[in-house]
Write a protein that holds these residues in place. Structure first.
Motif, PDB file in Angstrom:
ATOM      1  N   GLY A   1       0.804  -1.194   0.000  1.00 53.92           N
ATOM      2  CA  GLY A   1       0.000   0.000   0.000  1.00 53.92           C
ATOM      3  C   GLY A   1       0.844   1.253   0.000  1.00 53.92           C
ATOM      4  O   GLY A   1       2.061   1.236  -0.166  1.00 53.92           O
ATOM      5  N   THR A   2       0.192   2.380   0.240  1.00 60.85           N
ATOM      6  CA  THR A   2       0.865   3.663   0.255  1.00 60.85           C
ATOM      7  C   THR A   2       1.763   3.770   1.480  1.00 60.85           C
ATOM      8  O   THR A   2       1.362   3.438   2.581  1.00 60.85           O
ATOM      9  CB  THR A   2      -0.186   4.791   0.298  1.00 60.85           C
ATOM     10  OG1 THR A   2      -1.125   4.569  -0.738  1.00 60.85           O
ATOM     11  CG2 THR A   2       0.464   6.134   0.118  1.00 60.85           C
TER      12      THR A   2
ATOM     13  N   GLN B   1     -13.008 -12.135  -5.148  1.00 54.09           N
ATOM     14  CA  GLN B   1     -11.586 -12.327  -4.863  1.00 54.09           C
ATOM     15  C   GLN B   1     -10.995 -11.078  -4.217  1.00 54.09           C
ATOM     16  O   GLN B   1     -10.206 -11.168  -3.263  1.00 54.09           O
ATOM     17  CB  GLN B   1     -10.840 -12.654  -6.156  1.00 54.09           C
ATOM     18  CG  GLN B   1     -11.290 -13.943  -6.826  1.00 54.09           C
ATOM     19  CD  GLN B   1     -10.722 -14.107  -8.226  1.00 54.09           C
ATOM     20  OE1 GLN B   1     -10.306 -13.135  -8.851  1.00 54.09           O
ATOM     21  NE2 GLN B   1     -10.716 -15.329  -8.720  1.00 54.09           N
ATOM     22  N   ALA B   2     -11.350  -9.921  -4.736  1.00 55.46           N
ATOM     23  CA  ALA B   2     -10.805  -8.663  -4.221  1.00 55.46           C
ATOM     24  C   ALA B   2     -11.233  -8.421  -2.769  1.00 55.46           C
ATOM     25  O   ALA B   2     -10.431  -7.995  -1.935  1.00 55.46           O
ATOM     26  CB  ALA B   2     -11.245  -7.501  -5.113  1.00 55.46           C
ATOM     27  N   VAL B   3     -12.504  -8.697  -2.468  1.00 52.14           N
ATOM     28  CA  VAL B   3     -12.989  -8.509  -1.105  1.00 52.14           C
ATOM     29  C   VAL B   3     -12.285  -9.470  -0.149  1.00 52.14           C
ATOM     30  O   VAL B   3     -11.835  -9.067   0.938  1.00 52.14           O
ATOM     31  CB  VAL B   3     -14.516  -8.708  -1.046  1.00 52.14           C
ATOM     32  CG1 VAL B   3     -14.993  -8.749   0.414  1.00 52.14           C
ATOM     33  CG2 VAL B   3     -15.231  -7.583  -1.782  1.00 52.14           C
TER      34      VAL B   3
ATOM     35  N   THR C   1      -5.848  -8.891   4.328  1.00 53.08           N
ATOM     36  CA  THR C   1      -4.754  -7.925   4.494  1.00 53.08           C
ATOM     37  C   THR C   1      -5.189  -6.667   5.238  1.00 53.08           C
ATOM     38  O   THR C   1      -4.509  -5.645   5.188  1.00 53.08           O
ATOM     39  CB  THR C   1      -4.192  -7.521   3.115  1.00 53.08           C
ATOM     40  OG1 THR C   1      -5.238  -6.929   2.325  1.00 53.08           O
ATOM     41  CG2 THR C   1      -3.628  -8.727   2.375  1.00 53.08           C
ATOM     42  N   LYS C   2      -6.323  -6.742   5.951  1.00 52.06           N
ATOM     43  CA  LYS C   2      -6.893  -5.523   6.546  1.00 52.06           C
ATOM     44  C   LYS C   2      -5.977  -4.866   7.582  1.00 52.06           C
ATOM     45  O   LYS C   2      -6.012  -3.647   7.763  1.00 52.06           O
ATOM     46  CB  LYS C   2      -8.250  -5.839   7.166  1.00 52.06           C
ATOM     47  CG  LYS C   2      -8.193  -6.753   8.376  1.00 52.06           C
ATOM     48  CD  LYS C   2      -9.574  -6.971   8.962  1.00 52.06           C
ATOM     49  CE  LYS C   2      -9.497  -7.847  10.215  1.00 52.06           C
ATOM     50  NZ  LYS C   2     -10.822  -8.043  10.824  1.00 52.06           N
TER      51      LYS C   2
ATOM     52  N   SER D   1      -9.759   0.289   6.905  1.00 50.49           N
ATOM     53  CA  SER D   1      -9.200   0.344   8.253  1.00 50.49           C
ATOM     54  C   SER D   1      -7.680   0.261   8.143  1.00 50.49           C
ATOM     55  O   SER D   1      -7.143  -0.481   7.321  1.00 50.49           O
ATOM     56  CB  SER D   1      -9.729  -0.815   9.098  1.00 50.49           C
ATOM     57  OG  SER D   1     -11.130  -0.725   9.258  1.00 50.49           O
ATOM     58  N   ASN D   2      -7.007   1.042   8.944  1.00 50.69           N
ATOM     59  CA  ASN D   2      -5.531   1.081   8.949  1.00 50.69           C
ATOM     60  C   ASN D   2      -4.943   1.673   7.676  1.00 50.69           C
ATOM     61  O   ASN D   2      -3.765   1.458   7.373  1.00 50.69           O
ATOM     62  CB  ASN D   2      -4.945  -0.308   9.197  1.00 50.69           C
ATOM     63  CG  ASN D   2      -5.426  -0.903  10.506  1.00 50.69           C
ATOM     64  OD1 ASN D   2      -5.308  -0.274  11.550  1.00 50.69           O
ATOM     65  ND2 ASN D   2      -5.993  -2.106  10.444  1.00 50.69           N
TER      66      ASN D   2
END
Length: 357
Positions: A26-27, A71-73, A79-80, A279-280
């Protein structure tokens, strides 16, 4: 359309501009000027619209596409704690409770939320997700096939199990595909908590073909789509969307006077897609700005001809081709979010055992 936009064609026409695509982390916390969107494969936006947001906001948009919506969900949930991005787009009403129950999103009420049509609003007490678009999952039919065989296209769920339609239908796996799950839920809404199983037994006996996702069903198996014809698809019935026929017209090399495909409106299930701040998320400020952008009139007006869905904002523009070739269903099957949450996993398990084994 969830995993149903004509992305390859749109790219060729220069309609889509992504600052970055692919998989990866992620960023970073230091990269506060990049906002990362995680989505299914059908995310699309016009180049000038995205550039206008980037110019006004000062953020660069990075896009990570993670396959079909299901799949994306699932990947986003896994990875949340260390999410790939800041915003997730593309969770729909068939999967929403799974995302919310697993704490995928943090609360945020975007600017313009009061302009969303009331019938699409959910989670109003916590604002963890925002409605972005809507559409109808429906069986599409190949007009040429039914004309050549002097056969009336099916008009309802029940029709699909009739002998004259044997070996004609292709649908998506309800365990891996959002439209496949929507079609299953539509049948459960139509035939009841127990009747849907008998219905699927009939469909199986009538030769229904199940493939992993929408792209395979529509682009490879369905004889009515332009890509399906090139691929030698031999199924003249496919679970797709009410907005698929307009896409066939708009992206045809030579625009036909009528759409080559039709919609069996008695097989439709209403789908709504949502976006939320993960989240996060590392760049919450940028994520909030991007969610605001998704509800602007500019994006909502642009969305139909990129993702072939209907906007949810009041007074947003709908292309005339939608009304002419693929209007929304007047009486689609629907299901309350609570009922979906209570039954979805067991129904998918039963469906898998019944249809795939």
């Amino acid at each position: 359309m969830q995993n149903k936009t004509f992305v390859a064609v749109a790219v060729g026409l220069g309609l889509i501009s992504l600052s970055a695509c692919g998989s990866g982390g992620g960023t970073s916390s230091a990269d506060s000027k990049t906002v990362t969107l995680v989505s299914h494969d059908s995310w699309a936006v016009s180049k000038n619209v995205l550039q206008d947001f980037e110019k006004r906001s000062g953020y660069k948009v990075r896009v990570l596409k993670d396959g079909d919506a299901g799949q994306a969900v699932n990947k986003a949930i896994l990875t949340k704690d260390n999410p790939q991005g800041d915003v997730f787009f593309g969770v729909d009403n068939t999967l929403l409770s799974r995302a919310l129950d697993n704490g995928l999103f943090q609360p945020y009420e975007p600017k313009g939320g009061d302009l969303v049509l009331p019938r699409y609003r959910v989670d109003q007490s916590r604002h963890r997700v925002t409605p972005i678009d809507t559409g109808d999952i429906c069986v599409n039919y190949d007009k040429a096939y039914f004309s050549e065989h002097k056969l009336t296209p099916p008009q309802s769920f029940a029709d699909l199990a009739k002998p004259q339609y044997k070996n004609l239908l292709v649908t998506e796996n309800a365990a891996t595909s959002s439209p496949g799950l929507g079609f299953l839920l539509g049948s459960a809404a139509r035939f009841g908590d127990h009747g849907w199983q008998d219905y699927w037994k009939k469909l199986k006996a009538n030769g229904v073909k199940v493939v992993d996702g929408w792209e395979q069903a529509y682009y490879q198996e369905f004889s009515g789509s332009s890509e399906g014809r090139k691929a030698g698809g031999d199924r003249p019935l496919a679970v797709s969307y009410a907005s698929s026929p307009p896409a066939e017209v708009i992206y045809a090399k030579k625009r036909p006077s009528t759409a080559p495909t039709g919609v069996s409106y008695g097989t439709c299930f209403r789908q709504t897609e949502y976006a939320g701040l993960l989240s996060n998320a590392k760049n919450t400020k940028g994520g909030k700005a991007f969610l605001d952008f998704l509800l602007t009139k500019e994006f909502q007006d642009d969305m139909p001809l990129n993702m072939f869905v209907y906007p949810v904002r009041k007074a947003a523009q709908v292309p005339p081709e939608f009304a002419q070739y693929g209007p929304q269903a007047e009486h689609p099957e629907t299901m309350a979010p609570g009922k979906i949450a209570a039954n979805r996993d067991q129904w998918v398990k039963s469906w898998t055992s019944l249809v795939l084994k």
